[in-house]
Design a protein around this motif. Structure first.
Motif, PDB file in Angstrom:
ATOM      1  N   UNK A  53       0.828  -1.207   0.000  1.00  0.00           N
ATOM      2  CA  UNK A  53       0.000   0.000   0.000  1.00  0.00           C
ATOM      3  C   UNK A  53       0.864   1.259   0.000  1.00  0.00           C
ATOM      4  N   UNK A  54       1.965   1.209   0.730  1.00  0.00           N
ATOM      5  CA  UNK A  54       2.916   2.338   0.734  1.00  0.00           C
ATOM      6  C   UNK A  54       3.417   2.574  -0.690  1.00  0.00           C
ATOM      7  N   UNK A  55       3.754   1.482  -1.376  1.00  0.00           N
ATOM      8  CA  UNK A  55       4.223   1.550  -2.751  1.00  0.00           C
ATOM      9  C   UNK A  55       3.127   2.078  -3.681  1.00  0.00           C
ATOM     10  N   UNK A  56       1.887   1.640  -3.446  1.00  0.00           N
ATOM     11  CA  UNK A  56       0.731   2.085  -4.229  1.00  0.00           C
ATOM     12  C   UNK A  56       0.613   3.618  -4.164  1.00  0.00           C
ATOM     13  N   UNK A  57       0.749   4.154  -2.949  1.00  0.00           N
ATOM     14  CA  UNK A  57       0.689   5.617  -2.778  1.00  0.00           C
ATOM     15  C   UNK A  57       1.887   6.297  -3.433  1.00  0.00           C
ATOM     16  N   UNK A  58       3.061   5.707  -3.269  1.00  0.00           N
ATOM     17  CA  UNK A  58       4.279   6.292  -3.850  1.00  0.00           C
ATOM     18  C   UNK A  58       4.183   6.407  -5.367  1.00  0.00           C
ATOM     19  N   UNK A  59       3.613   5.391  -6.000  1.00  0.00           N
ATOM     20  CA  UNK A  59       3.448   5.411  -7.459  1.00  0.00           C
ATOM     21  C   UNK A  59       2.558   6.595  -7.857  1.00  0.00           C
ATOM     22  N   UNK A  60       1.465   6.784  -7.117  1.00  0.00           N
ATOM     23  CA  UNK A  60       0.548   7.899  -7.412  1.00  0.00           C
ATOM     24  C   UNK A  60       1.263   9.243  -7.266  1.00  0.00           C
ATOM     25  N   UNK A  61       2.037   9.385  -6.194  1.00  0.00           N
ATOM     26  CA  UNK A  61       2.743  10.651  -5.943  1.00  0.00           C
ATOM     27  C   UNK A  61       3.828  10.883  -6.996  1.00  0.00           C
ATOM     28  N   UNK A  62       4.533   9.824  -7.352  1.00  0.00           N
ATOM     29  CA  UNK A  62       5.587   9.915  -8.367  1.00  0.00           C
ATOM     30  C   UNK A  62       5.000  10.322  -9.725  1.00  0.00           C
ATOM     31  N   UNK A  63       3.835   9.741 -10.060  1.00  0.00           N
ATOM     32  CA  UNK A  63       3.220  10.055 -11.351  1.00  0.00           C
ATOM     33  C   UNK A  63       2.655  11.471 -11.404  1.00  0.00           C
ATOM     34  N   UNK A  64       2.357  12.026 -10.235  1.00  0.00           N
ATOM     35  CA  UNK A  64       1.981  13.447 -10.228  1.00  0.00           C
ATOM     36  C   UNK A  64       3.212  14.298 -10.552  1.00  0.00           C
ATOM     37  N   UNK A  65       4.346  13.938  -9.994  1.00  0.00           N
ATOM     38  CA  UNK A  65       5.594  14.662 -10.295  1.00  0.00           C
ATOM     39  C   UNK A  65       5.942  14.548 -11.783  1.00  0.00           C
ATOM     40  N   UNK A  66       5.652  13.386 -12.365  1.00  0.00           N
ATOM     41  CA  UNK A  66       5.897  13.154 -13.793  1.00  0.00           C
ATOM     42  C   UNK A  66       4.851  13.839 -14.668  1.00  0.00           C
ATOM     43  N   UNK A  67       3.829  14.404 -14.019  1.00  0.00           N
ATOM     44  CA  UNK A  67       2.750  15.128 -14.698  1.00  0.00           C
ATOM     45  C   UNK A  67       1.922  14.239 -15.627  1.00  0.00           C
ATOM     46  N   UNK A  68       1.658  13.015 -15.155  1.00  0.00           N
ATOM     47  CA  UNK A  68       0.780  12.129 -15.928  1.00  0.00           C
ATOM     48  C   UNK A  68      -0.470  11.754 -15.138  1.00  0.00           C
ATOM     49  N   UNK A  69      -0.426  11.950 -13.803  1.00  0.00           N
ATOM     50  CA  UNK A  69      -1.560  11.593 -12.953  1.00  0.00           C
ATOM     51  C   UNK A  69      -1.765  12.646 -11.866  1.00  0.00           C
ATOM     52  N   UNK A  70      -2.994  12.664 -11.358  1.00  0.00           N
ATOM     53  CA  UNK A  70      -3.316  13.565 -10.248  1.00  0.00           C
ATOM     54  C   UNK A  70      -4.323  12.833  -9.370  1.00  0.00           C
ATOM     55  N   UNK A  71      -3.850  12.347  -8.218  1.00  0.00           N
ATOM     56  CA  UNK A  71      -4.687  11.504  -7.355  1.00  0.00           C
ATOM     57  C   UNK A  71      -5.291  12.306  -6.204  1.00  0.00           C
ATOM     58  N   UNK A  72      -6.450  11.856  -5.757  1.00  0.00           N
ATOM     59  CA  UNK A  72      -7.159  12.485  -4.647  1.00  0.00           C
ATOM     60  C   UNK A  72      -7.446  11.471  -3.544  1.00  0.00           C
ATOM     61  N   UNK A  73      -7.429  11.945  -2.305  1.00  0.00           N
ATOM     62  CA  UNK A  73      -7.992  11.187  -1.191  1.00  0.00           C
ATOM     63  C   UNK A  73      -9.436  11.648  -1.044  1.00  0.00           C
ATOM     64  N   UNK A  74     -10.331  10.700  -0.764  1.00  0.00           N
ATOM     65  CA  UNK A  74     -11.765  10.988  -0.663  1.00  0.00           C
ATOM     66  C   UNK A  74     -12.165  11.039   0.813  1.00  0.00           C
ATOM     67  N   UNK A  75     -12.670  12.194   1.224  1.00  0.00           N
ATOM     68  CA  UNK A  75     -13.122  12.366   2.612  1.00  0.00           C
ATOM     69  C   UNK A  75     -14.642  12.506   2.614  1.00  0.00           C
ATOM     70  N   UNK A  76     -15.308  11.582   3.298  1.00  0.00           N
ATOM     71  CA  UNK A  76     -16.774  11.580   3.365  1.00  0.00           C
ATOM     72  C   UNK A  76     -17.216  12.464   4.529  1.00  0.00           C
TER      73      UNK A  76
END
Length: 197
Positions: A53-76
């Motif tokens: 899961x740590x790696x899953x988050x790291x991939x998302x953060x890395x891809x934002x730096x690469x400017x290919x993805x933009x991930x959100x956390x969902x707060x209900x």
């Protein structure tokens, strides 16, 4: 608006807050990795267990730096809890297209209407702020729950990409492709989705 990957965009309604995914969301979200393994059945990235899961988050953060993805956390806001995550990916600003996916929620949030609230904010942002011409969705062709959810928000089926991905178990996946076009959003998808909120 010029979309800026370095900007922290918060999308919010009276029901949900989508905030840019950060490393510090790990502690709020890891419980879903450890205790709700069935929600990862169709995941294309290993996410079960603390290290995965740590790696899953790291991939998302890395891809934002690469400017290919933009991930959100969902707060209900209804339960005052973090519920899951979602992201824009394969963002092609020059082609005015992106994909919306990697969406997952804890079991307690399934069937609560939370997903429609999230999709409304994300689609509104994509079409009205980012000026996207097309938003694409993909799913495992066997993931009937996900496909039904996408159809219910107004997605149209484009087709099936046969054997286009390797699944975590090594087998091959057929991916169904759905989309919403900007004119469809303004013609009826926005209004229809708003009525369902």
């Amino acid at each position: 608006m010029n979309f800026d990957f370095n900007e922290n965009y918060v999308l919010e309604s009276d029901r949900v807050r989508l905030e840019p995914l950060e490393a510090n969301h790990f502690s709020s979200l890891v419980t879903f990795s450890l205790n709700e393994t069935e929600i990862w059945k169709f995941s294309s990235i290993p996410a079960i267990g603390e290290e995965n899961f740590k790696n899953y988050l790291q991939i998302a953060l890395h891809n934002r730096l690469k400017q290919s993805e933009y991930a959100f956390a969902v707060f209900d806001k209804k339960t005052n809890q973090y519920a899951g995550s979602t992201r824009f990916y394969d963002i092609q600003l020059q082609n005015k297209t992106l994909q919306l996916g990697y969406t997952w929620y804890g079991k307690n949030f399934h069937g609560t209407g939370l997903n429609k609230h999230c999709k409304y904010l994300l689609l509104e942002f994509a079409f009205e702020k980012m000026n996207m011409a097309r938003v694409e969705f993909r799913a495992d062709n066997n993931n009937l729950h996900s496909i039904a959810a996408m159809k219910s928000i107004g997605c149209k089926i484009d087709g099936v990409l046969r054997s286009n991905m390797t699944k975590l178990d090594g087998s091959r996946r057929d991916s169904i492709v759905l989309s919403i076009l900007q004119e469809e959003w303004f013609e009826n998808v926005k209004e229809n989705l708003k009525k369902k909120l």
